[in-house]
Design a protein around this motif. Structure first.
Motif, PDB file in Angstrom:
ATOM      1  N   LYS A 215     -10.586  -2.839   2.616  1.00 48.46           N
ATOM      2  CA  LYS A 215      -9.548  -1.988   3.213  1.00 48.46           C
ATOM      3  C   LYS A 215      -9.555  -0.582   2.628  1.00 48.46           C
ATOM      4  O   LYS A 215      -8.755   0.266   3.035  1.00 48.46           O
ATOM      5  N   GLY A 216     -10.453  -0.335   1.657  1.00 47.70           N
ATOM      6  CA  GLY A 216     -10.540   0.988   1.044  1.00 47.70           C
ATOM      7  C   GLY A 216      -9.360   1.318   0.147  1.00 47.70           C
ATOM      8  O   GLY A 216      -8.967   2.481   0.006  1.00 47.70           O
ATOM      9  N   ILE A 217      -8.782   0.289  -0.462  1.00 51.19           N
ATOM     10  CA  ILE A 217      -7.604   0.484  -1.315  1.00 51.19           C
ATOM     11  C   ILE A 217      -8.012   0.454  -2.792  1.00 51.19           C
ATOM     12  O   ILE A 217      -8.777  -0.412  -3.210  1.00 51.19           O
ATOM     13  N   THR A 218      -7.484   1.387  -3.564  1.00 50.20           N
ATOM     14  CA  THR A 218      -7.669   1.357  -5.013  1.00 50.20           C
ATOM     15  C   THR A 218      -6.452   0.673  -5.626  1.00 50.20           C
ATOM     16  O   THR A 218      -5.306   1.057  -5.322  1.00 50.20           O
ATOM     17  N   LEU A 219      -6.714  -0.289  -6.475  1.00 49.55           N
ATOM     18  CA  LEU A 219      -5.583  -1.012  -7.080  1.00 49.55           C
ATOM     19  C   LEU A 219      -5.003  -0.181  -8.227  1.00 49.55           C
ATOM     20  O   LEU A 219      -5.703   0.151  -9.187  1.00 49.55           O
ATOM     21  N   ALA A 220      -3.727   0.171  -8.118  1.00 54.16           N
ATOM     22  CA  ALA A 220      -3.085   0.993  -9.152  1.00 54.16           C
ATOM     23  C   ALA A 220      -2.254   0.127 -10.102  1.00 54.16           C
ATOM     24  O   ALA A 220      -2.194   0.392 -11.301  1.00 54.16           O
ATOM     25  N   HIS A 221      -1.586  -0.892  -9.548  1.00 57.40           N
ATOM     26  CA  HIS A 221      -0.678  -1.698 -10.366  1.00 57.40           C
ATOM     27  C   HIS A 221      -0.775  -3.167  -9.996  1.00 57.40           C
ATOM     28  O   HIS A 221      -1.044  -3.519  -8.842  1.00 57.40           O
TER      29      HIS A 221
ATOM     30  N   VAL B 178      -9.609  -8.711 -13.039  1.00 62.70           N
ATOM     31  CA  VAL B 178      -9.248  -7.453 -12.370  1.00 62.70           C
ATOM     32  C   VAL B 178      -9.129  -6.319 -13.398  1.00 62.70           C
ATOM     33  O   VAL B 178      -9.582  -5.195 -13.162  1.00 62.70           O
ATOM     34  N   GLN B 179      -8.556  -6.642 -14.556  1.00 60.61           N
ATOM     35  CA  GLN B 179      -8.366  -5.604 -15.576  1.00 60.61           C
ATOM     36  C   GLN B 179      -9.706  -5.048 -16.072  1.00 60.61           C
ATOM     37  O   GLN B 179      -9.824  -3.871 -16.379  1.00 60.61           O
ATOM     38  N   LYS B 180     -10.706  -5.909 -16.124  1.00 53.22           N
ATOM     39  CA  LYS B 180     -12.030  -5.483 -16.580  1.00 53.22           C
ATOM     40  C   LYS B 180     -12.689  -4.528 -15.580  1.00 53.22           C
ATOM     41  O   LYS B 180     -13.507  -3.701 -15.936  1.00 53.22           O
ATOM     42  N   ARG B 181     -12.339  -4.660 -14.307  1.00 54.91           N
ATOM     43  CA  ARG B 181     -13.055  -3.939 -13.260  1.00 54.91           C
ATOM     44  C   ARG B 181     -12.273  -2.799 -12.613  1.00 54.91           C
ATOM     45  O   ARG B 181     -12.805  -2.087 -11.759  1.00 54.91           O
ATOM     46  N   THR B 182     -11.011  -2.655 -12.960  1.00 55.85           N
ATOM     47  CA  THR B 182     -10.203  -1.577 -12.373  1.00 55.85           C
ATOM     48  C   THR B 182      -9.376  -0.929 -13.480  1.00 55.85           C
ATOM     49  O   THR B 182      -9.336  -1.430 -14.601  1.00 55.85           O
TER      50      THR B 182
ATOM     51  N   GLY C 264      -2.763   0.737  -4.171  1.00 57.05           N
ATOM     52  CA  GLY C 264      -2.072  -0.529  -3.919  1.00 57.05           C
ATOM     53  C   GLY C 264      -1.413  -1.108  -5.160  1.00 57.05           C
ATOM     54  O   GLY C 264      -1.858  -0.872  -6.290  1.00 57.05           O
ATOM     55  N   THR C 265      -0.335  -1.848  -4.928  1.00 57.19           N
ATOM     56  CA  THR C 265       0.276  -2.664  -5.979  1.00 57.19           C
ATOM     57  C   THR C 265       0.150  -4.128  -5.566  1.00 57.19           C
ATOM     58  O   THR C 265       0.566  -4.491  -4.465  1.00 57.19           O
ATOM     59  N   ALA C 266      -0.460  -4.924  -6.444  1.00 58.90           N
ATOM     60  CA  ALA C 266      -0.579  -6.361  -6.165  1.00 58.90           C
ATOM     61  C   ALA C 266       0.560  -7.098  -6.848  1.00 58.90           C
ATOM     62  O   ALA C 266       1.013  -6.702  -7.922  1.00 58.90           O
ATOM     63  N   VAL C 267       1.016  -8.157  -6.200  1.00 56.27           N
ATOM     64  CA  VAL C 267       2.012  -9.043  -6.814  1.00 56.27           C
ATOM     65  C   VAL C 267       1.263 -10.326  -7.177  1.00 56.27           C
ATOM     66  O   VAL C 267       0.873 -11.093  -6.306  1.00 56.27           O
ATOM     67  N   ASP C 268       0.993 -10.487  -8.479  1.00 49.74           N
ATOM     68  CA  ASP C 268       0.218 -11.599  -9.041  1.00 49.74           C
ATOM     69  C   ASP C 268      -1.277 -11.485  -8.691  1.00 49.74           C
ATOM     70  O   ASP C 268      -1.674 -10.675  -7.843  1.00 49.74           O
ATOM     71  N   THR C 269      -2.069 -12.316  -9.392  1.00 46.42           N
ATOM     72  CA  THR C 269      -3.532 -12.252  -9.198  1.00 46.42           C
ATOM     73  C   THR C 269      -4.153 -13.633  -8.994  1.00 46.42           C
ATOM     74  O   THR C 269      -5.376 -13.752  -8.944  1.00 46.42           O
TER      75      THR C 269
ATOM     76  N   ILE D  89       0.850  -1.191   0.000  1.00 47.44           N
ATOM     77  CA  ILE D  89       0.000   0.000   0.000  1.00 47.44           C
ATOM     78  C   ILE D  89       0.890   1.246   0.000  1.00 47.44           C
ATOM     79  O   ILE D  89       1.731   1.436   0.895  1.00 47.44           O
ATOM     80  N   HIS D  90       0.706   2.065  -1.027  1.00 49.54           N
ATOM     81  CA  HIS D  90       1.534   3.263  -1.198  1.00 49.54           C
ATOM     82  C   HIS D  90       1.040   4.395  -0.288  1.00 49.54           C
ATOM     83  O   HIS D  90      -0.066   4.339   0.249  1.00 49.54           O
TER      84      HIS D  90
END
Ligand SMILES: [Zn+2]
Length: 292
Positions: free
Chosen positions: A50-56, A73-77, A28-33, A22-23
């Motif tokens: 957690k109220g996090i927006t996924l950026a990467h 995830v790509q379709k929804r963010t 947030g940056t996720a490592v793998d999906t 979490i930046h």
């Protein structure tokens, strides 16, 4: 549920552990999906709570169980996906995974979600490794996959992908899937002195000390190389070597696992031939490996 590891670093544990950093701005940056839509959905739910927006998303490598949640995830963010060039080619063209394992148009038994993820778009290629992506360090971990990377967070947590496997995986399959033996051995050696506080392998448990796991994987690779070398006291084909291991270890495998084991043996054969110990020869229409 996200498990807090240290500072701003978290993990969503599962059959494939998904990392999260979490930046400072709350993104947030996720490592793998993970493997599929289900794991992508689990990741988004955990972030939402957690109220996090996924950026990467950083994909450590292209195997379907690591990038199979990308499409969902790509379709929804609007998260952008990062991967090294060779892994990106497969993430964008998932047919390539069963295609390279089989060596031709793969039979339907290999075109399953375990070997063929839904396609997703890689937005940025990580051309230089090691490198930095904001506060995150991209660490080269080639061997299991040629362009495999790990992610080190500022909290000294290393997400180390499939650089090594837990002992129960080594016990179950005997022939761990390493696509390249020499780079895998170098990666295992480098991890030995890496100095992270916490290690998160994609499969297995979070650990502060991975020495025993690294040693077990290195020993297994050395053992397989030595045993193949001994088996080649008389010429054998790759398939005969696989059969020998399957019988000796009483391995009962799926079609997919058979091709992964065969590819693992291929890598050891290349490794031995690069060392000048063996060579391929076509004898009466069969490709045999013979001692030099
Ligand atoms: Zn993998």
């Amino acid at each position: 549920m996200l498990t807090h590891l240290a500072g701003d670093t978290y993990v969503l544990t599962g059959p494939v552990n998904i990392g999260l950093y979490i930046h400072a701005d709350g993104s947030g940056t996720a490592v793998d999906t993970g493997l599929d839509d289900g794991s992508g959905r689990r990741l988004l739910k955990a972030l939402r709570e957690k109220g996090i927006t996924l950026a990467h998303i950083i994909n450590t490598h292209s195997h379907a169980d690591h990038c199979g949640g990308n499409a969902f995830v790509q379709k929804r963010t609007s998260a952008s996906i990062y991967a090294t060039p060779i892994e990106a080619a497969i993430i964008e063209n998932p047919y390539l995974e069963p295609f390279y394992l089989y060596g031709g148009d793969p039979m339907s038994g290999l075109q399953t979600k375990h070997l063929m993820a839904k396609a997703s778009r890689v937005d940025k290629k990580i051309k230089e490794v090691p490198s930095k992506l904001g506060p995150l360090s991209i660490i080269p971990l080639p061997g299991h996959a040629p362009g495999q990377i790990g992610v080190l967070t500022p909290d000294n947590v290393l997400f180390c992908a499939d650089a090594f496997f837990p002992s129960h995986t080594l016990d179950k399959y005997y022939l761990p899937y390493y696509a390249q033996v020499a780079p895998a051995l170098t990666t295992l050696d480098q991890l030995m002195d890496f100095g992270a506080d916490i290690y998160v392998p994609s499969h297995g448990c979070v650990s502060t000390d991975i020495t025993a796991a690294l040693t077990a994987n290195k020993n297994r690779l050395d053992e397989i190389t030595d045993r193949i070398n001994s088996l080649l006291a008389r010429p054998r084909s790759r398939e005969q070597i696989v059969t020998w291991f399957y019988r000796e270890q009483e391995i009962n495998s799926t079609l997919a696992q058979y091709f992964l084991s065969t590819a693992a043996v291929s890598a050891h054969l290349t490794y031995l031939s690069e060392q000048g110990q063996i060579r391929p020869e076509i004898k009466a229409g069969t490709l045999m490996w013979v001692k030099n």
